[in-house]
Design a protein around this motif. Sequence first.
Motif, PDB file in Angstrom:
ATOM      1  N   UNK A  81      53.765  62.224  10.141  1.00  0.00           N
ATOM      2  CA  UNK A  81      54.011  62.645  11.536  1.00  0.00           C
ATOM      3  C   UNK A  81      54.128  61.344  12.396  1.00  0.00           C
ATOM      4  N   UNK A  82      53.541  60.293  11.622  1.00  0.00           N
ATOM      5  CA  UNK A  82      53.501  58.917  12.426  1.00  0.00           C
ATOM      6  C   UNK A  82      54.438  57.903  11.755  1.00  0.00           C
ATOM      7  N   UNK A  83      55.355  58.456  10.948  1.00  0.00           N
ATOM      8  CA  UNK A  83      56.467  57.401  10.173  1.00  0.00           C
ATOM      9  C   UNK A  83      57.792  57.995  10.353  1.00  0.00           C
ATOM     10  N   UNK A 207      45.381  55.582  18.154  1.00  0.00           N
ATOM     11  CA  UNK A 207      44.549  55.129  19.502  1.00  0.00           C
ATOM     12  C   UNK A 207      45.373  54.781  20.660  1.00  0.00           C
ATOM     13  N   UNK A 208      46.480  54.137  20.253  1.00  0.00           N
ATOM     14  CA  UNK A 208      47.348  53.565  21.124  1.00  0.00           C
ATOM     15  C   UNK A 208      48.728  54.278  21.277  1.00  0.00           C
ATOM     16  N   UNK A 209      49.090  54.961  22.085  1.00  0.00           N
ATOM     17  CA  UNK A 209      50.408  55.775  22.021  1.00  0.00           C
ATOM     18  C   UNK A 209      51.505  54.791  22.572  1.00  0.00           C
ATOM     19  N   UNK A 210      51.162  53.678  23.043  1.00  0.00           N
ATOM     20  CA  UNK A 210      52.250  52.793  23.658  1.00  0.00           C
ATOM     21  C   UNK A 210      52.575  51.829  22.416  1.00  0.00           C
ATOM     22  N   UNK A 211      51.996  52.110  21.325  1.00  0.00           N
ATOM     23  CA  UNK A 211      52.598  50.942  20.329  1.00  0.00           C
ATOM     24  C   UNK A 211      53.352  51.310  19.186  1.00  0.00           C
ATOM     25  N   UNK A 229      63.792  50.674   5.483  1.00  0.00           N
ATOM     26  CA  UNK A 229      62.848  50.113   6.843  1.00  0.00           C
ATOM     27  C   UNK A 229      62.030  51.425   7.164  1.00  0.00           C
ATOM     28  N   UNK A 230      61.105  51.362   7.747  1.00  0.00           N
ATOM     29  CA  UNK A 230      60.354  52.291   8.321  1.00  0.00           C
ATOM     30  C   UNK A 230      59.394  52.007   9.497  1.00  0.00           C
ATOM     31  N   UNK A 231      59.290  52.893  10.701  1.00  0.00           N
ATOM     32  CA  UNK A 231      58.452  52.374  11.679  1.00  0.00           C
ATOM     33  C   UNK A 231      57.222  53.366  11.762  1.00  0.00           C
ATOM     34  N   UNK A 232      56.188  52.899  12.611  1.00  0.00           N
ATOM     35  CA  UNK A 232      55.033  53.711  12.453  1.00  0.00           C
ATOM     36  C   UNK A 232      54.699  53.783  14.047  1.00  0.00           C
ATOM     37  N   UNK A 233      54.347  55.005  14.625  1.00  0.00           N
ATOM     38  CA  UNK A 233      53.940  55.016  15.912  1.00  0.00           C
ATOM     39  C   UNK A 233      53.299  56.185  16.318  1.00  0.00           C
ATOM     40  N   UNK A 234      53.187  56.633  17.459  1.00  0.00           N
ATOM     41  CA  UNK A 234      52.513  57.968  17.880  1.00  0.00           C
ATOM     42  C   UNK A 234      53.373  58.889  17.431  1.00  0.00           C
ATOM     43  N   UNK A 235      52.903  60.162  17.323  1.00  0.00           N
ATOM     44  CA  UNK A 235      53.565  61.454  16.904  1.00  0.00           C
ATOM     45  C   UNK A 235      54.716  61.728  17.978  1.00  0.00           C
ATOM     46  N   UNK A 236      54.657  61.363  19.431  1.00  0.00           N
ATOM     47  CA  UNK A 236      55.579  61.569  20.351  1.00  0.00           C
ATOM     48  C   UNK A 236      56.822  60.725  20.021  1.00  0.00           C
ATOM     49  N   UNK A 237      56.613  59.390  19.901  1.00  0.00           N
ATOM     50  CA  UNK A 237      57.716  58.255  19.499  1.00  0.00           C
ATOM     51  C   UNK A 237      58.121  58.585  18.390  1.00  0.00           C
ATOM     52  N   UNK A 238      57.585  58.983  17.265  1.00  0.00           N
ATOM     53  CA  UNK A 238      58.329  59.307  15.909  1.00  0.00           C
ATOM     54  C   UNK A 238      59.053  60.567  16.018  1.00  0.00           C
ATOM     55  N   UNK A 239      58.553  61.409  16.576  1.00  0.00           N
ATOM     56  CA  UNK A 239      59.454  62.811  16.866  1.00  0.00           C
ATOM     57  C   UNK A 239      60.685  62.542  17.642  1.00  0.00           C
ATOM     58  N   UNK A 240      60.619  61.897  18.535  1.00  0.00           N
ATOM     59  CA  UNK A 240      61.978  61.632  19.392  1.00  0.00           C
ATOM     60  C   UNK A 240      62.720  60.589  18.423  1.00  0.00           C
ATOM     61  N   UNK A 241      62.288  59.522  17.944  1.00  0.00           N
ATOM     62  CA  UNK A 241      63.327  58.655  16.855  1.00  0.00           C
ATOM     63  C   UNK A 241      63.725  59.263  16.028  1.00  0.00           C
ATOM     64  N   UNK A 242      63.222  60.564  15.388  1.00  0.00           N
ATOM     65  CA  UNK A 242      63.690  61.102  13.990  1.00  0.00           C
ATOM     66  C   UNK A 242      64.983  61.957  14.702  1.00  0.00           C
ATOM     67  N   UNK A 243      65.028  62.204  16.049  1.00  0.00           N
ATOM     68  CA  UNK A 243      66.184  62.930  16.395  1.00  0.00           C
ATOM     69  C   UNK A 243      67.361  62.010  16.352  1.00  0.00           C
TER      70      UNK A 243
END
Length: 243
Positions: A81-83, A207-211, A229-243
């Motif tokens: 959920x972070x990837x 810890x940082x949802x802006x990262x 490639x892969x990205x790592x972020x908050x669950x909210x950022x990743x959920x949006x990017x997966x769309x």
Amino acid sequence: MKIRTKTSITEHHPISHGGRFSGGNRHIDVLDFSSNTSPAGMPSSVKSAMKKRLDEMGHYPDTDSINLLSSLKKYTRLSDSHIVVGNGAIEILYNFCNTFLSKKRVLIPTPTFSEYESASKLADCKFTFFKTMDLSKNLDSFILQIPTNGCVFVCNPNNPTGTILPKKQLIKIISSAKNKSCLVFVDECFIELVPESNQSIINLVKKYDNLFVLRSLTKSYGLAGIRIGYGIGSKTIIEILKK
């Protein structure tokens, strides 16, 4: 019929990178030092794995990248959920800018990887460039320029200077940016080549949802042509990017 589109697209000039096919160069006998790829080439274990799976190339791939995510979970010690996985780090960069940065202000230290500027331009961003050959020596001045409700780009270690920003200083940037509701995009595509491997900040996404942290299999693993490639972020950022 006149076809209309955004000015940022019609005036866009794609970035030219190093490599065998850059700038019209297609001569295989040229020694190319411009693309920062591994001189050792692709690992033999990868070649062996690909040969065994050639019959699968006739099928569409798993759009959820389940097997790759499973390996990345073990490698990063983070849940899926972070990837987010992409066709090379570049696709993720452009998707990130298009998704989160439309018409916002961005802060970019220079010299650095030119695609940050290119991707931000297509998102109609406004720029502030911070000139420095070593960001760690100008950190306080840089932090003062962090835009409210915008984004900061940091390549760590930096391409092309090779300098690395210590984790404590990166945390200072991320924390200061969070206070301004500002995203921080950290490019760690060269991080495995850093002797002090603990300088990565991927564990801070909880810890940082802006990262948001960008990673690639291109540089450290010699897999430029496969485009992973892969990205790592908050669950909210990743959920949006997966769309």
